[in-house]
Design a protein around this motif. Structure first.
Motif, PDB file in Angstrom:
ATOM      1  N   ARG A  71      -3.750  12.380  19.415  1.00 37.44           N
ATOM      2  CA  ARG A  71      -2.320  12.027  19.380  1.00 37.44           C
ATOM      3  C   ARG A  71      -2.095  10.765  18.531  1.00 37.44           C
ATOM      4  O   ARG A  71      -1.093  10.668  17.815  1.00 37.44           O
ATOM      5  CB  ARG A  71      -1.791  11.823  20.806  1.00 37.44           C
ATOM      6  N   GLU A  72      -3.014   9.827  18.633  1.00 32.89           N
ATOM      7  CA  GLU A  72      -2.886   8.640  17.785  1.00 32.89           C
ATOM      8  C   GLU A  72      -2.997   9.010  16.310  1.00 32.89           C
ATOM      9  O   GLU A  72      -2.288   8.466  15.461  1.00 32.89           O
ATOM     10  CB  GLU A  72      -3.948   7.601  18.137  1.00 32.89           C
ATOM     11  N   ALA A  73      -3.894   9.947  15.998  1.00 37.54           N
ATOM     12  CA  ALA A  73      -4.052  10.390  14.615  1.00 37.54           C
ATOM     13  C   ALA A  73      -2.779  11.052  14.099  1.00 37.54           C
ATOM     14  O   ALA A  73      -2.375  10.848  12.941  1.00 37.54           O
ATOM     15  CB  ALA A  73      -5.227  11.352  14.498  1.00 37.54           C
ATOM     16  N   ILE A  74      -2.112  11.804  14.953  1.00 37.64           N
ATOM     17  CA  ILE A  74      -0.838  12.417  14.572  1.00 37.64           C
ATOM     18  C   ILE A  74       0.213  11.334  14.364  1.00 37.64           C
ATOM     19  O   ILE A  74       1.021  11.388  13.433  1.00 37.64           O
ATOM     20  CB  ILE A  74      -0.387  13.431  15.647  1.00 37.64           C
ATOM     21  N   ASN A 183      -9.850   1.857   1.862  1.00 35.28           N
ATOM     22  CA  ASN A 183      -8.439   1.549   2.135  1.00 35.28           C
ATOM     23  C   ASN A 183      -8.304   0.686   3.374  1.00 35.28           C
ATOM     24  O   ASN A 183      -9.296   0.362   4.036  1.00 35.28           O
ATOM     25  CB  ASN A 183      -7.627   2.845   2.308  1.00 35.28           C
ATOM     26  N   THR A 184      -7.055   0.348   3.672  1.00 37.50           N
ATOM     27  CA  THR A 184      -6.722  -0.326   4.926  1.00 37.50           C
ATOM     28  C   THR A 184      -5.844   0.617   5.730  1.00 37.50           C
ATOM     29  O   THR A 184      -4.714   0.920   5.317  1.00 37.50           O
ATOM     30  CB  THR A 184      -5.958  -1.645   4.672  1.00 37.50           C
ATOM     31  N   PRO A 185      -6.316   1.141   6.865  1.00 35.08           N
ATOM     32  CA  PRO A 185      -5.533   2.114   7.633  1.00 35.08           C
ATOM     33  C   PRO A 185      -4.188   1.559   8.078  1.00 35.08           C
ATOM     34  O   PRO A 185      -4.079   0.411   8.498  1.00 35.08           O
ATOM     35  CB  PRO A 185      -6.437   2.411   8.844  1.00 35.08           C
ATOM     36  N   ARG A 186      -3.173   2.382   7.954  1.00 34.23           N
ATOM     37  CA  ARG A 186      -1.826   1.986   8.379  1.00 34.23           C
ATOM     38  C   ARG A 186      -1.714   2.048   9.898  1.00 34.23           C
ATOM     39  O   ARG A 186      -2.491   2.735  10.573  1.00 34.23           O
ATOM     40  CB  ARG A 186      -0.791   2.906   7.749  1.00 34.23           C
ATOM     41  N   LEU A 187      -0.728   1.364  10.438  1.00 33.37           N
ATOM     42  CA  LEU A 187      -0.428   1.430  11.861  1.00 33.37           C
ATOM     43  C   LEU A 187       0.569   2.561  12.096  1.00 33.37           C
ATOM     44  O   LEU A 187       1.371   2.878  11.224  1.00 33.37           O
ATOM     45  CB  LEU A 187       0.146   0.101  12.355  1.00 33.37           C
ATOM     46  N   PRO A 188       0.524   3.179  13.258  1.00 34.14           N
ATOM     47  CA  PRO A 188       1.464   4.266  13.524  1.00 34.14           C
ATOM     48  C   PRO A 188       2.893   3.768  13.660  1.00 34.14           C
ATOM     49  O   PRO A 188       3.143   2.716  14.247  1.00 34.14           O
ATOM     50  CB  PRO A 188       0.955   4.854  14.847  1.00 34.14           C
ATOM     51  N   LYS A 193       5.014   7.941  16.824  1.00 36.13           N
ATOM     52  CA  LYS A 193       4.414   7.793  18.155  1.00 36.13           C
ATOM     53  C   LYS A 193       5.137   8.685  19.161  1.00 36.13           C
ATOM     54  O   LYS A 193       4.503   9.355  19.984  1.00 36.13           O
ATOM     55  CB  LYS A 193       4.499   6.335  18.614  1.00 36.13           C
ATOM     56  N   MET A 194       6.457   8.671  19.092  1.00 34.91           N
ATOM     57  CA  MET A 194       7.245   9.499  20.005  1.00 34.91           C
ATOM     58  C   MET A 194       7.006  10.981  19.735  1.00 34.91           C
ATOM     59  O   MET A 194       6.926  11.793  20.656  1.00 34.91           O
ATOM     60  CB  MET A 194       8.736   9.153  19.854  1.00 34.91           C
ATOM     61  N   ARG A 197       3.594  12.181  21.131  1.00 40.83           N
ATOM     62  CA  ARG A 197       3.545  12.361  22.590  1.00 40.83           C
ATOM     63  C   ARG A 197       3.879  13.799  22.971  1.00 40.83           C
ATOM     64  O   ARG A 197       3.393  14.306  23.982  1.00 40.83           O
ATOM     65  CB  ARG A 197       4.513  11.394  23.267  1.00 40.83           C
ATOM     66  N   LYS A 198       4.700  14.458  22.169  1.00 47.52           N
ATOM     67  CA  LYS A 198       5.132  15.826  22.469  1.00 47.52           C
ATOM     68  C   LYS A 198       4.325  16.869  21.701  1.00 47.52           C
ATOM     69  O   LYS A 198       4.521  18.071  21.909  1.00 47.52           O
ATOM     70  CB  LYS A 198       6.623  15.978  22.124  1.00 47.52           C
ATOM     71  N   ALA A 199       3.450  16.414  20.819  1.00 49.01           N
ATOM     72  CA  ALA A 199       2.685  17.351  19.997  1.00 49.01           C
ATOM     73  C   ALA A 199       1.728  18.181  20.847  1.00 49.01           C
ATOM     74  O   ALA A 199       1.139  17.684  21.806  1.00 49.01           O
ATOM     75  CB  ALA A 199       1.911  16.593  18.925  1.00 49.01           C
TER      76      ALA A 199
END
Length: 266
Positions: A71-74, A183-188, A193-194, A197-199
């Motif tokens: 879910r964090e990856a999404i 690279n530098t990974p972006r923050l969600p 994020k919302m 949660r439903k994915a």
């Protein structure tokens, strides 16, 4: 273009405890996170997606709690997540893990590019990416620090190894493992994020992969290697002396120390 990113949920290695008797990591002793190198792989995939019409599928093998990592990856930009989870997958070494990941990718169907982190912080082997490519019978390039060009037919990357930097070309489908320098990974973002949660997270068990994997090839049964012993080295302590009034004694002590460490030689 269909892109697959392999990720792993790992314990916080700064807080986790080790079971020296069993030779295992006590994963319940600390919180979990996405393996940092896998975040670089995910970011690289998302950057390709932003420049093309690619879709990004994230795959992880682990317990049901690893759904949080997907879910964090999404939330960070992936389109969908697939969790490979079954009691039969427990105790897998890099060989069994790679075999299982490859089976899930075969089950998924067509793909163009697979990305993975250089290694995981809990295992530090750097083997899973290359072994997965081998089970899929596709080419791979390791230690990628930059992606120069990507098309449906192939890609051009910079690979960093001990002897220098190499510009390499690879036909697709293929797999690359990336370093933290890519690279530098972006923050969600909050909106994603919302959405995450439903994915719906698709789950695959051994039964789902039976056309590509047997119980003897998975988990502990499919693992020819195991950890015999874990030793946690003690942190070295620094020693010091204070000379307040006797400068000559301090000088003599330093000279003797320099002699012992051979600083005075040559």
């Amino acid at each position: 273009m269909k892109i697959v990113v392999l990720i792993k949920q790992v314990p916080d290695m700064e807080k986790v405890k080790f079971d020296s008797e069993k030779g295992t990591i006590d994963r319940k002793s600390a919180g979990t996170e996405i393996n940092p190198f896998d975040l670089n792989a995910l970011e690289a995939a998302i950057q390709i997606k932003e420049k093309t019409d690619a879709t990004v599928t994230v795959i992880s093998m682990g317990p049901p709690s690893a759904e949080d990592a997907l879910r964090e990856a999404i939330a960070r930009g992936a389109d969908e997540g697939i969790l490979i989870t079954d009691k039969y997958f427990g105790g897998a070494d890099t060989k069994a893990t790679s075999h299982t990941l490859a089976a899930a990718i075969k089950k998924m169907g067509d793909f163009h590019l697979i990305l993975a982190g250089e290694k995981t912080v809990d295992g530090d082997t750097g083997q899973v990416g290359a072994e997965t490519a081998d089970y899929l019978n596709i080419p791979h390039v390791s230690y990628v620090s930059n992606i120069e060009e990507v098309t449906l037919e192939g890609l051009q990357v910079v690979s960093e190894i001990s002897s220098g930097s190499y510009l390499k070309e690879m036909k697709l489908p293929g797999l690359i493992t990336v370093t933290k320098d890519i690279n530098t990974p972006r923050l969600p973002a909050f909106k994603r994020k919302m959405m995450a949660r439903k994915a719906e997270i698709k789950k695959l068990t051994l039964a789902d992969l039976q056309d590509f994997l047997t119980v003897e090839e998975a988990g502990l049964k499919g693992s020819p290697t195991w950890v015999n012993k874990i030793e946690v080295p003690s942190m070295p302590t620094r020693e010091g002396k204070i000379f307040r009034d006797d400068i000559l004694a301090a000088t003599d002590t330093l000279i003797e120390l320099f002699k012992e460490t051979k600083v005075m030689e040559g």
